[in-house]
Design an enzyme around this catalytic site. Structure first.
Site, PDB file in Angstrom:
ATOM      1  N   ALA A   1       0.852  -1.188   0.000  1.00  0.00           N
ATOM      2  CA  ALA A   1       0.000   0.000   0.000  1.00  0.00           C
ATOM      3  C   ALA A   1       0.889   1.241   0.000  1.00  0.00           C
ATOM      4  O   ALA A   1       2.071   1.176   0.365  1.00  0.00           O
ATOM      5  CB  ALA A   1      -0.919  -0.016   1.216  1.00  0.00           C
TER       6      ALA A   1
ATOM      7  N   GLY B   1       0.193  -5.067   0.913  1.00  0.00           N
ATOM      8  CA  GLY B   1      -1.025  -5.006   0.118  1.00  0.00           C
ATOM      9  C   GLY B   1      -0.896  -5.683  -1.221  1.00  0.00           C
ATOM     10  O   GLY B   1      -1.883  -6.180  -1.772  1.00  0.00           O
TER      11      GLY B   1
ATOM     12  N   GLU C   1      -1.460  -9.278  -0.569  1.00  0.00           N
ATOM     13  CA  GLU C   1      -2.881  -9.446  -0.271  1.00  0.00           C
ATOM     14  C   GLU C   1      -3.726  -9.346  -1.534  1.00  0.00           C
ATOM     15  O   GLU C   1      -4.681 -10.110  -1.709  1.00  0.00           O
ATOM     16  CB  GLU C   1      -3.299  -8.382   0.754  1.00  0.00           C
ATOM     17  CG  GLU C   1      -2.689  -8.624   2.125  1.00  0.00           C
ATOM     18  CD  GLU C   1      -2.829  -7.443   3.076  1.00  0.00           C
ATOM     19  OE1 GLU C   1      -3.069  -7.687   4.276  1.00  0.00           O
ATOM     20  OE2 GLU C   1      -2.697  -6.290   2.630  1.00  0.00           O
TER      21      GLU C   1
ATOM     22  N   GLU D   1       4.357  -5.673   7.252  1.00  0.00           N
ATOM     23  CA  GLU D   1       3.724  -4.604   8.025  1.00  0.00           C
ATOM     24  C   GLU D   1       4.306  -4.468   9.428  1.00  0.00           C
ATOM     25  O   GLU D   1       4.360  -3.363   9.977  1.00  0.00           O
ATOM     26  CB  GLU D   1       2.214  -4.849   8.122  1.00  0.00           C
ATOM     27  CG  GLU D   1       1.455  -4.681   6.815  1.00  0.00           C
ATOM     28  CD  GLU D   1       1.397  -5.951   5.981  1.00  0.00           C
ATOM     29  OE1 GLU D   1       0.625  -5.971   5.012  1.00  0.00           O
ATOM     30  OE2 GLU D   1       2.119  -6.921   6.310  1.00  0.00           O
TER      31      GLU D   1
END
Length: 282
Positions: free
Chosen positions: A90, A133, A136, A156
């Protein structure tokens, strides 16, 4: 930002709203591939940011996928990035100033899950980094093919936060608790070969052949009945949510339902006639 084609894009309270559905894209590239233009190829297109997943990219990706899902001529979707990065995570610059209140009010990241609601099969072609992300997003797809240089990870923990788009949930369902826990708590990535060994990816290809090979699989899937493909995808996904007994019941009901379709009749008759079936999506 998105560039509207005779339409408008409004932003209110940091959420995007569309009037119409025909959009030109900036953070993704959408192409139709295959001899019948029946494969959608979506390429994440933020090369300078290693395809980090900013809000505008996600909005574009959602819009493209929803549009493709309504297109009867598209049989499968391939989602890829660059040879260097599928998506490095992200966008940290976007996230850095957010508060708990911001995340809650905006339902931050929650809308990413729309990818899993798409009925057409989505195949991720992952070269380079698929971190946070990006990992994911790949796991939201139905099948993952990897290039030899692929790296998957949930880093993360190194940023003082936790996965938020399925890294602690889909990863466990894909590879089991021990491996998922190691990846989430250490933040260390795994390479393509390790990802294949633990079942996160299906196949590995040379970097320059990955998209080509993924398109071949997409073309094969697109040659079957779209109706039956959607039903089969739904049945496999149900296994994540249901007990074995409930899942078997769901599977049988779906199997029985195919006997109400013209494509089931055509598929079996073609097999008996020793010819290729002519599916009509009915």
């Amino acid at each position: 930002m998105l560039i509207p084609r005779a339409l408008q894009l409004f932003k209110s309270n940091k959420s995007y709203y569309f009037i119409g559905s025909i959009m030109q894209y900036h953070d993704i590239i959408y192409e139709k591939k295959g001899p019948n233009s029946n494969i959608a190829l979506i390429t994440l297109n933020r090369p300078k940011a290693l395809n980090s997943l900013c809000d505008s990219l996600i909005v574009e990706l959602m819009d493209a996928c929803k549009s493709i899902d309504k297109d009867p001529n598209i049989g499968a979707i391939v989602l890829t990035g660059s040879t260097k990065a599928f998506a490095a995570g992200a966008d940290i610059k976007e996230m850095n100033q957010k508060s708990f209140t911001d995340c809650t009010k905006e339902r931050f990241i929650e809308r990413w899950d729309i990818i899993t609601d798409i009925r057409k099969p989505i195949i991720a072609a992952v070269n380079g980094f698929a971190l946070g992300g990006g990992c994911e997003l790949a796991m939201m797809c139905d099948i993952i093919y990897a290039g030899e240089n692929a790296k998957f990870g949930q880093p993360e923990i190194k940023l003082g936060t936790t996965p938020g788009a399925g890294g602690s949930q889909r990863l466990v369902r894909s590879v089991g608790k021990s491996v998922a826990m190691e990846m989430v708590l250490s933040g260390e990535p795994i390479n393509a070969q390790q990802a294949k060994e633990i079942g996160l990816v299906s196949k590995i290809f040379p970097v320059d052949k990955l998209v080509e090979e993924t398109l071949k699989l997409a073309q094969k899937i697109a040659g079957f009945s779209p109706l039956i493909v959607a039903m089969a995808k739904e049945a496999v996904n149900a296994a994540y949510e249901l007990s074995l007994k409930e899942g078997m019941r769901f599977e049988r009901k779906g199997f029985y339902a195919t006997f109400a379709t013209s494509d089931r009749k055509e598929g079996m008759q073609a097999f008996l006639d020793k010819r290729e079936p002519r599916f009509t999506n009915s």
